[in-house]
Design a protein around this motif. Structure first.
Motif, PDB file in Angstrom:
ATOM      1  N   GLY A 186       0.798  -1.219   0.000  1.00 21.77           N
ATOM      2  CA  GLY A 186       0.000   0.000   0.000  1.00 21.77           C
ATOM      3  C   GLY A 186       0.827   1.264   0.000  1.00 21.77           C
ATOM      4  N   THR A 187       2.030   1.208  -0.619  1.00 20.99           N
ATOM      5  CA  THR A 187       2.884   2.396  -0.648  1.00 20.99           C
ATOM      6  C   THR A 187       2.292   3.499  -1.515  1.00 20.99           C
ATOM      7  OG1 THR A 187       4.165   1.379  -2.431  1.00 20.99           O
ATOM      8  CG2 THR A 187       5.028   1.158  -0.197  1.00 20.99           C
ATOM      9  N   THR A 188       1.377   3.141  -2.419  1.00 25.24           N
ATOM     10  CA  THR A 188       0.819   4.149  -3.333  1.00 25.24           C
ATOM     11  C   THR A 188      -0.703   4.259  -3.223  1.00 25.24           C
ATOM     12  OG1 THR A 188       0.747   2.491  -5.108  1.00 25.24           O
ATOM     13  CG2 THR A 188       2.695   3.901  -4.989  1.00 25.24           C
ATOM     14  N   GLY A 189      -1.287   3.822  -2.111  1.00 26.96           N
ATOM     15  CA  GLY A 189      -2.731   3.958  -1.955  1.00 26.96           C
ATOM     16  C   GLY A 189      -3.351   2.721  -1.326  1.00 26.96           C
ATOM     17  N   VAL A 429       7.397   5.002  -9.974  1.00 23.58           N
ATOM     18  CA  VAL A 429       6.573   6.137  -9.543  1.00 23.58           C
ATOM     19  C   VAL A 429       7.333   7.083  -8.626  1.00 23.58           C
ATOM     20  CG1 VAL A 429       4.392   4.898  -9.785  1.00 23.58           C
ATOM     21  CG2 VAL A 429       5.616   4.824  -7.605  1.00 23.58           C
ATOM     22  N   ASP A 430       8.484   6.616  -8.095  1.00 26.70           N
ATOM     23  CA  ASP A 430       9.262   7.445  -7.160  1.00 26.70           C
ATOM     24  C   ASP A 430      10.435   8.156  -7.828  1.00 26.70           C
ATOM     25  OD1 ASP A 430       7.666   6.676  -5.003  1.00 26.70           O
ATOM     26  OD2 ASP A 430       8.899   4.915  -4.575  1.00 26.70           O
ATOM     27  N   MET A 431      10.607   7.970  -9.135  1.00 29.02           N
ATOM     28  CA  MET A 431      11.754   8.572  -9.810  1.00 29.02           C
ATOM     29  C   MET A 431      11.673  10.095  -9.776  1.00 29.02           C
ATOM     30  SD  MET A 431      12.131   6.028 -13.100  1.00 29.02           S
ATOM     31  CE  MET A 431      13.727   6.706 -13.607  1.00 29.02           C
ATOM     32  N   ILE A 432      12.836  10.726  -9.568  1.00 30.09           N
ATOM     33  CA  ILE A 432      12.924  12.180  -9.455  1.00 30.09           C
ATOM     34  C   ILE A 432      13.823  12.694 -10.578  1.00 30.09           C
ATOM     35  CG2 ILE A 432      13.618  14.105  -7.968  1.00 30.09           C
ATOM     36  CD1 ILE A 432      13.234  12.235  -5.572  1.00 30.09           C
ATOM     37  N   PRO A 433      13.419  13.721 -11.310  1.00 25.90           N
ATOM     38  CA  PRO A 433      14.259  14.259 -12.389  1.00 25.90           C
ATOM     39  C   PRO A 433      15.653  14.651 -11.877  1.00 25.90           C
ATOM     40  CG  PRO A 433      12.052  15.202 -12.515  1.00 25.90           C
ATOM     41  CD  PRO A 433      12.117  14.431 -11.236  1.00 25.90           C
ATOM     42  N   GLY A 434      16.676  14.221 -12.593  1.00 24.40           N
ATOM     43  CA  GLY A 434      18.038  14.566 -12.225  1.00 24.40           C
ATOM     44  C   GLY A 434      18.671  13.660 -11.180  1.00 24.40           C
ATOM     45  N   LEU A 452      21.969   9.019  11.815  1.00 27.41           N
ATOM     46  CA  LEU A 452      20.680   8.954  11.132  1.00 27.41           C
ATOM     47  C   LEU A 452      20.033   7.587  11.355  1.00 27.41           C
ATOM     48  CD1 LEU A 452      21.293  10.644   7.650  1.00 27.41           C
ATOM     49  CD2 LEU A 452      20.561  11.687   9.809  1.00 27.41           C
ATOM     50  N   SER A 453      18.769   7.598  11.725  1.00 25.49           N
ATOM     51  CA  SER A 453      18.019   6.348  11.832  1.00 25.49           C
ATOM     52  C   SER A 453      17.247   6.061  10.551  1.00 25.49           C
ATOM     53  CB  SER A 453      17.042   6.404  13.012  1.00 25.49           C
ATOM     54  OG  SER A 453      16.136   7.485  12.874  1.00 25.49           O
ATOM     55  N   GLU A 454      16.999   7.098   9.759  1.00 27.27           N
ATOM     56  CA  GLU A 454      16.306   6.937   8.487  1.00 27.27           C
ATOM     57  C   GLU A 454      16.589   8.117   7.594  1.00 27.27           C
ATOM     58  OE1 GLU A 454      15.375   5.063   6.065  1.00 27.27           O
ATOM     59  OE2 GLU A 454      13.785   4.032   7.180  1.00 27.27           O
ATOM     60  N   LEU A 455      16.644   7.854   6.300  1.00 36.51           N
ATOM     61  CA  LEU A 455      16.807   8.895   5.282  1.00 36.51           C
ATOM     62  C   LEU A 455      15.971   8.485   4.092  1.00 36.51           C
ATOM     63  CD1 LEU A 455      18.070  11.247   3.660  1.00 36.51           C
ATOM     64  CD2 LEU A 455      20.045   9.762   3.245  1.00 36.51           C
ATOM     65  N   VAL A 456      15.099   9.372   3.650  1.00 41.23           N
ATOM     66  CA  VAL A 456      14.235   9.100   2.504  1.00 41.23           C
ATOM     67  C   VAL A 456      14.272  10.309   1.576  1.00 41.23           C
ATOM     68  CG1 VAL A 456      11.929   8.413   1.752  1.00 41.23           C
ATOM     69  CG2 VAL A 456      12.720   7.786   4.035  1.00 41.23           C
ATOM     70  N   VAL A 457      14.637  10.095   0.327  1.00 44.22           N
ATOM     71  CA  VAL A 457      14.671  11.168  -0.666  1.00 44.22           C
ATOM     72  C   VAL A 457      13.363  11.148  -1.441  1.00 44.22           C
ATOM     73  CG1 VAL A 457      15.866  12.149  -2.646  1.00 44.22           C
ATOM     74  CG2 VAL A 457      17.172  11.014  -0.831  1.00 44.22           C
ATOM     75  N   VAL A 458      12.609  12.252  -1.376  1.00 46.27           N
ATOM     76  CA  VAL A 458      11.319  12.343  -2.072  1.00 46.27           C
ATOM     77  C   VAL A 458      11.308  13.551  -2.993  1.00 46.27           C
ATOM     78  CG1 VAL A 458      10.096  11.214  -0.178  1.00 46.27           C
ATOM     79  CG2 VAL A 458      10.243  13.706  -0.222  1.00 46.27           C
ATOM     80  N   LEU A 509       6.651  -1.878   7.289  1.00 52.56           N
ATOM     81  CA  LEU A 509       7.513  -0.786   7.737  1.00 52.56           C
ATOM     82  C   LEU A 509       8.219  -0.046   6.602  1.00 52.56           C
ATOM     83  CD1 LEU A 509       9.081  -2.407  10.942  1.00 52.56           C
ATOM     84  CD2 LEU A 509       6.978  -1.071  10.710  1.00 52.56           C
ATOM     85  N   LYS A 510       7.808  -0.279   5.345  1.00 50.27           N
ATOM     86  CA  LYS A 510       8.342   0.534   4.260  1.00 50.27           C
ATOM     87  C   LYS A 510       7.795   1.955   4.393  1.00 50.27           C
ATOM     88  CE  LYS A 510       8.495  -3.184   0.804  1.00 50.27           C
ATOM     89  NZ  LYS A 510       7.973  -3.640  -0.506  1.00 50.27           N
ATOM     90  N   VAL A 511       8.617   2.934   4.050  1.00 49.00           N
ATOM     91  CA  VAL A 511       8.149   4.316   4.066  1.00 49.00           C
ATOM     92  C   VAL A 511       7.265   4.554   2.843  1.00 49.00           C
ATOM     93  CG1 VAL A 511       8.825   6.735   3.968  1.00 49.00           C
ATOM     94  CG2 VAL A 511      10.171   5.120   5.321  1.00 49.00           C
ATOM     95  N   GLN A 512       6.115   5.148   3.059  1.00 41.83           N
ATOM     96  CA  GLN A 512       5.219   5.503   1.953  1.00 41.83           C
ATOM     97  C   GLN A 512       5.697   6.839   1.376  1.00 41.83           C
ATOM     98  OE1 GLN A 512       1.663   5.138   4.512  1.00 41.83           O
ATOM     99  NE2 GLN A 512       0.890   3.655   3.036  1.00 41.83           N
ATOM    100  N   ARG A 513       6.516   6.738   0.349  1.00 44.77           N
ATOM    101  CA  ARG A 513       7.208   7.911  -0.167  1.00 44.77           C
ATOM    102  C   ARG A 513       6.254   8.957  -0.735  1.00 44.77           C
ATOM    103  NH1 ARG A 513      12.895   6.916  -1.204  1.00 44.77           N
ATOM    104  NH2 ARG A 513      13.438   4.931  -0.243  1.00 44.77           N
ATOM    105  N   LEU A 514       5.257   8.528  -1.488  1.00 45.75           N
ATOM    106  CA  LEU A 514       4.324   9.499  -2.050  1.00 45.75           C
ATOM    107  C   LEU A 514       3.521  10.180  -0.947  1.00 45.75           C
ATOM    108  CD1 LEU A 514       3.039   7.583  -5.220  1.00 45.75           C
ATOM    109  CD2 LEU A 514       4.908   9.249  -5.033  1.00 45.75           C
ATOM    110  N   ALA A 515       3.133   9.415   0.055  1.00 50.45           N
ATOM    111  CA  ALA A 515       2.402   9.996   1.182  1.00 50.45           C
ATOM    112  C   ALA A 515       3.287  10.962   1.959  1.00 50.45           C
ATOM    113  CB  ALA A 515       1.885   8.886   2.097  1.00 50.45           C
TER     114      ALA A 515
END
Length: 527
Positions: A186-189, A429-434, A452-458, A509-515
């Motif tokens: 359910g990472t995308t809904g 769906v998580d790709m970022i330009p550049g 750092l305990s977590e790092l997420v690039v969005v 426990l995956k991070v929901q990046r879009l959310a």
């Protein structure tokens, strides 16, 4: 019956989780199973039992469910407090020919209501505490009946009151019909409902059966996997048929986990990547809770090389290894890779593995732009083998859109190196330009900044790459250390620090990046 004989039978007839405890008891009735928690549905059982006792309890629960009115071909929707009794109840449902629908207790009531409606008036198997959370869900309209496994409530059928119900003969479902339904992260809904058959479940055991050959003694296997996940089916099946003592863990608190590892000295630990990250600090414990571990194993998500290196160095076993499997609920294990003590810290975390031996999944990478997939121009990762799930329940068109003949689109992008290693760079769906790979940035920076305990690039509101960071104990980040560690990634915007508890996560426990990106939208726009 020998374990190899039982395994051969599964490969021919499929894996029926309702028959598995009985098969395992025939292999070795005295194999011990230890829990770190009490069973809500069977509070009198305690935390130590044999496989023979385990099989008998499953048979007992099957009899109670039959007495409650459950019949073959019915969908039984399990939404209850996390515990090993969830897996036992699922086996009991399967034993009388029902179709198990495993739902994470982490899902919110609104999502549960949507999934109940999608299944179409199933039996709801829950407990009183979880039933209370569904007060706003119209269960009378969405379910055939409600059964409580513990903490009973008025209007629901109590399994506890059906103790002593007459035992019933097992009902074996057809090998290619739905047997167990699990859901995506359910990472995308709203999660998708993934349909597994006895055939697909049985086929998925092959790669792991070979992995367990690395354990020559009947040492303890510690399993810390969500009880609702399709991976739990494989993990329990393999451990029991191989006659390994099993330690089933629910708790995540490092101090509690350490005590269990010190007492039981597991030779194999299978756990979620985020749990292993949380347990890294145990490597410094002078009691050496990881000292006995020969194999660390993880699926679900890529794990950072620094975490693997820390864990491996905490093992006292010669030749200790970390085996990572890349896959997903729809396809099972696709590729795998072993990491070793002296090289894990230098590993490229994006190299998720090589295709496994004959009989396992085939993997290809399909171009997105007409050119050969490379790091700069990754292609779509696709998988083919008979272990692919049968469908998405209630969403056949969505399933068909993701499947081309025998090939299944994973939704991930990557490429093969000239040595045949599959590099998974990002979800499409998580790709970022550049940004070549957000996951690679996270690997590199986390290895440099142990605070750092977590790092997420969005992706930010202006398509910028925004690093969202969490620190141990939510301590303020030293920005000078950050700038030094992130100097190789000039495309990154300034970091945003939030408490780790505010990260939106899935049941695994995956991070929901879009959310997360949506959650930060207002804050990022004002910067």
């Amino acid at each position: 019956m020998k374990g190899s004989t039982a395994y051969s039978s599964i490969q021919k007839r499929g894996l029926h989780i309702g028959l598995l405890p009985e098969m395992a008891a025939a292999v070795n009735p005295s194999t011990p199973i230890t829990l770190d928690h009490d069973l809500d549905a069977l509070p009198e059982v305690g935390r130590r039992l044999t496989v023979a006792q385990y099989a008998d309890h499953v048979d007992d629960l099957a009899a109670r469910l039959w007495a409650a009115g459950v019949r073959p071909d019915e969908h039984v929707f399990i939404y209850k407090t996390a515990g090993a009794d969830h897996w036992m109840l699922a086996a009991a449902i399967s034993r009388i020919g029902g179709i198990v629908v495993n739902i994470s207790p982490a899902l919110d009531p609104a999502t549960v209501g949507v999934l109940l409606e999608r299944v179409g008036r199933p039996t709801l198997l829950t407990d009183g505490n979880k039933l209370d959370t569904l007060a706003e869900v119209p269960l009378a309209d969405l379910t055939e009946r409600v059964i409580t496994s513990a903490f009973d409530r008025p209007g629901a059928i109590s399994l506890g009151e059906l103790a002593g119900a007459p035992r019933v003969k097992p009902v074996v479902r057809p090998i290619d019909e739905a047997a167990v339904i699990t859901h995506t992260s359910g990472t995308t809904g709203i999660p998708k409902l993934v349909v597994h058959t006895p055939r697909t479940q049985g086929i998925r055991l092959l790669p792991q059966w070979r992995l367990l050959a690395l354990l020559r003694k009947k040492d303890t296997v510690a399993i810390h996997v969500p009880f609702v996940h399709s991976r739990m089916v494989a993990a329990m099946s393999l451990a029991l048929l191989k006659e390994y003592p099993v330690l089933l863990l629910r708790e995540t608190d490092p101090a509690v986990v350490a005590e269990h590892f010190i007492e039981h000295r597991p030779a194999l630990i299978e756990a979620l990547p985020n749990s292993l990250m949380e347990w890294e600090g145990l490597a410094e414990d002078p009691r050496a809770p990881f000292g006995s571990v020969k194999v660390f194993s993880s699926t679900f998500d890529a794990i950072h090389p620094g975490t693997m290196s820390t864990l491996l160095k905490a093992s006292d076993r010669r030749g200790a290894l970390f085996f990572q499997i890349y896959g997903q609920s729809e396809v099972g294990p696709a590729v795998g890779r072993a990491y070793f003590r002296n090289s894990a810290h230098k590993a490229n975390g994006r190299c998720v593995g090589w295709q496994m031996p004959l009989g396992a999944a085939k993997v290809r990478v399909v171009s997105r732009d007409g050119h050969r997939p490379t790091e700069q121009s990754p292609g779509r990762i696709e998988v083919a083998w008979p272990g692919i799930a049968k469908t998405y329940y209630g969403e056949q068109e969505r399933y068909d859109a993701n499947r081309k003949g025998e090939w299944w689109g994973t939704g991930d992008v990557g490429y093969f190196t000239r040595f045949g290693c599959l590099h998974m760079l990002d979800r499409e769906v998580d790709m970022i330009p550049g940004v070549t790979s957000s996951l690679e940035i996270e690997d590199v920076v986390l290895a440099e900044l142990h605070e750092l305990s977590e790092l997420v690039v969005v992706q930010g509101p202006n398509s910028e790459a925004v690093p969202v960071i969490c620190t141990h104990g939510d301590k303020p980040l030293d920005l000078d250390r950050w700038r030094a560690a992130a100097a190789g990634f000039p495309q990154l915007a300034d970091p945003v620090q939030i408490p780790e508890a505010e990260l939106p996560r899935t049941a695994t426990l995956k991070v929901q990046r879009l959310a997360l990106a949506d959650q930060l939208k207002d804050q990022l726009t004002d910067r």
